[in-house]
Write an enzyme that holds these catalytic residues in place. Structure first.
Site, PDB file in Angstrom:
ATOM      1  N   HIS A 464       0.573  -1.157   0.007  1.00 38.76           N
ATOM      2  CA  HIS A 464      -0.003  -0.110  -0.058  1.00 38.76           C
ATOM      3  C   HIS A 464       0.834   1.361  -0.033  1.00 38.76           C
ATOM      4  O   HIS A 464       0.215   2.354  -0.310  1.00 38.76           O
ATOM      5  CB  HIS A 464      -0.937   0.058   1.214  1.00 38.76           C
ATOM      6  CG  HIS A 464      -0.259   0.240   2.538  1.00 38.76           C
ATOM      7  ND1 HIS A 464      -0.070  -0.694   3.474  1.00 38.76           N
ATOM      8  CD2 HIS A 464      -0.136   1.458   3.037  1.00 38.76           C
ATOM      9  CE1 HIS A 464       0.625  -0.226   4.421  1.00 38.76           C
ATOM     10  NE2 HIS A 464       0.463   1.054   4.351  1.00 38.76           N
ATOM     11  N   GLY A 611       3.333   6.565   8.946  1.00 37.35           N
ATOM     12  CA  GLY A 611       4.828   6.877   8.580  1.00 37.35           C
ATOM     13  C   GLY A 611       5.640   5.456   8.928  1.00 37.35           C
ATOM     14  O   GLY A 611       6.628   5.367   8.406  1.00 37.35           O
TER      15      GLY A 611
END
Length: 663
Positions: A464, A611
């Protein structure tokens, strides 16, 4: 003597000390072997009359027999309790140990050496003890607990209670240096609960060594590696000792309870002291120390002011400031400044800002340009240094030390421990952690995802991570050897991407099969430069179930910490959870190709976040190697209560990974 001093001395009972000319008999420190402390010298005790004391000859010293050391072995220097066969009322019980330290560990002064000016008046009339040439604790009136005089951190006379220790050992910990080539150096050992034990090196610095040497009656001290002094076979008694450097005893320093530690004897501390009367240590202003570095030559700079350790803001912090800092600490090599909390954020006050050294000063105190405590900073701007810095490795040269050929090794994790109470990792502690970034001609592209190095040329991440910017290799770069995202590092390298391989079954509208491989640019086996800070993680076995085979699992990354994206690499221990926990929380979405992990109870919730996607979940396997069992994939929120993190189960994709990478 002036009349005023004569009157003050007379009132405080020190007249014999002031006007007397008796010879002073010095009782030296005694040396003992690394066995149970033998009985000390035996002294008869008599209360003298209040008149000026007569010269006394101590009775012969009777030592209990004890084993002799091996030929050539140095006897350890020890500060120990004394014993006496008789007990006057109010003193220590008959047969128990005489003590010559206060219950907080300050060495007692001889009663003949009490200075005329005292910090406080003592609790009872001590006239009968004036002039006595021993330093045993006493209760002159036979009522309260015994006590003695000691010299406090300001160098003035003070008094403290003593604990006679109704057990088989001294009331306060005795101290010795063992295994050294002289009596002035060695492994630090303390005596507690009937056993000699060591001190772990977590948070240990020169301020702690200074206190050890002072307690032993030596001039000054500096920390030394304990490895030349051999490993102890006893317990590890103390850990995370934190002294200001002004204490008179190690027990006055901040520390956890006796026996609480997470160390091995490879982390025992040693010190090197100078004999009293030798050498000279010039005053260099306030004490300084380096904290949370990879070794003793680097770390966040902290200074001791107004009774508290605090940090320095990085405004104007340059290599010249670093050079003075390192020179004050005794290092003579090149120095480099580090800013933006490179070694993690400190606690306590920010003492200094806008430090301006020219580079020629002897101490940091000579560089102050504004008032102590005045600043406009946060701890995210704490300054640090690297001493004896010898520059970035030239391409292709790698480390001076040989690079391990096996996967999953952490050469640098046996160092000073984690930041207490924090989540910052240590530089080089997770050598397979890399980052996937948007490509930028200036090398400062945006952080997109974490990733795991599997070999010099292959990186594992989440599929992703390529949803937004596509799977064109020209859009991306991979940074290896990074620690602080805004500071160029010695082992850091940014490498272009040659190929992106997303698993064929992955669909952007699903979280299943969320796994991808990235081939770095470069010849086979020569893409990323391997070093102690850049090493691959191992792959698990096909269909291996980490809940049964692995333990001690961690997630790492530069993701959202709740306040902002982290600048330094973060780490967090995370437990693997039964799959039913995620099946119940995410009905219909959690599959057999996923792992469920997280610590989500109360205030201790641990989870990966934005992140951290694509980053590793690694676990330690038998044999001390680390394997990547999970790829950070998805979840509800970040550490939300009752919502574990979901990770792609790497063991389900091992044949696919090996078929592409040829590992």
């Amino acid at each position: 003597m002036t009349p005023v001093r004569f009157v003050v001395a007379l009132i405080l009972g020190a007249l014999p000390e002031v006007v007397g000319s008796d010879a002073v008999l010095v009782y030296p420190l005694h040396y003992r072997h690394r066995h149970r402390p033998p009985a000390g010298p035996q002294f008869p005790y008599r209360l003298p009359t209040p008149q000026r004391p007569q010269r006394e000859t101590p009775s012969p010293r009777a030592h209990a027999p004890h084993p002799q050391p091996a030929p050539g072995a140095q006897r350890p220097l020890a500060l120990h309790a004394q014993h006496a066969p008789q007990t006057p009322p109010g003193d220590c019980p008959a047969g128990g140990p005489w003590v010559n330290v206060t219950d907080f560990g300050a060495p007692c002064l001889r009663w003949a050496d009490v200075p005329p000016l005292l910090e406080r008046l003592p609790p009872a009339d001590w006239a009968p003890l004036r002039g006595q040439r021993h330093n045993f604790c006493r209760s002159p009136d036979g009522a309260g607990r015994p006590w003695c005089f000691y010299r406090n951190a300001r160098g003035r006379g003070d008094w403290g209670r003593c604990d006679c220790g109704h057990g088989a050992g001294p009331a306060s910990p005795v101290l010795r240096l063992a295994g050294g080539s002289s009596e002035h150096e060695g492994r630090v050992e303390v005596y507690h609960a009937g056993q000699w034990g060591t001190v772990c090196d977590d948070q240990w610095d020169d301020a702690d060594a200074e206190v050890v040497c002072r307690q032993l009656g030596l001039r000054y001290g500096k920390q030394a590696p304990a490895s030349p002094f051999g490993e102890s076979a006893g317990p590890i008694w103390l850990d995370e000792v934190s002294c200001s450097g002004r204490e008179t005893s190690l027990l006055q320093c901040s520390r956890p309870p006796w026996g609480r530690h997470d160390c091995s004897h490879r982390e025992d501390v040693g010190v090197a002291c100078a004999p009293r009367g030798e050498g000279h240590r010039p005053s260099l202003g306030f004490p300084i120390r380096l904290v949370d570095g990879e070794n003793e030559r680097e770390g966040r700079v902290e200074v001791f002011l107004k009774g508290q350790w605090g940090t320095i803001c990085d405004d104007g912090w340059t290599d010249r400031n670093a050079a003075v800092t390192c020179r004050q600490l005794g290092y003579r090599g090149p120095a480099r400044a580090r800013a933006m909390a490179y070694f993690g954020e400190g606690r306590g006050p920010i003492h200094m800002d806008n430090v301006a050294c020219t580079g020629s000063e002897r101490a940091l105190a000579d560089c102050l340009k504004q008032e102590i405590g005045r600043h406009n900073c946060r701890h995210s701007e704490d300054a640090g240094v690297i001493c004896d810095y010898f520059g970035k490795k030239a391409p292709g040269t790698g480390d001076k030390a040989p690079v391990p050929s096996a996967c999953g090794l952490r050469p640098l994790h046996h160092r000073q421990k984690r930041i207490v109470g924090g989540k910052n990792s240590l530089r080089g502690g997770w050598p397979w952690q890399v980052s996937l970034r948007l490509r930028s001609p200036r090398g400062d592209g945006r952080l997109l995802c974490g990733a795991t190095l599997l070999s010099s040329c292959w990186v594992l991440t989440a599929a992703h991570c390529f949803k937004r910017y596509g799977n064109s290799s020209r859009n991306y770069a991979v940074r290896v050897g990074d620690y602080h995202t805004l500071v160029p590092e010695e082992f850091e390298e940014e490498i272009g991407v040659q190929q992106i391989v997303i698993h064929g079954a992955y669909r952007p509208d699903s979280s299943d099969h969320d796994i991808a491989l990235v081939r770095l640019q470069g010849p086979d086996g020569q893409c990323a430069r391997l070093s102690s800070h850049v090493l691959p993680a191992c792959l698990p076995l096909w269909r291996e179930r980490p809940q049964k085979t692995a333990s001690n699992c961690y997630i790492t990354g530069w993701g959202d910490t709740g306040r902002a994206y982290a600048r330094t690499l973060q780490q967090a221990a995370v437990p693997l959870l039964p799959r039913r926990r995620c099946e119940e929380r995410y009905p219909g979405r959690f599959t057999g190709r996923m792992l469920c992990a997280g610590s989500l109870r109360g205030h201790s919730r641990v989870d990966s976040c934005q992140g951290d996607s694509g980053g590793p979940l690694v676990c330690e396997r038998p044999g001390a190697s680390w394997a990547v069992y999970g790829v950070t994939s998805w979840g509800y929120g970040c550490g939300a209560k009752g919502s574990p993190g979901v990770y792609t189960k790497v063991s389900a994709f091992v044949p696919w990974i090996k078929g592409i990478t040829k590992l």
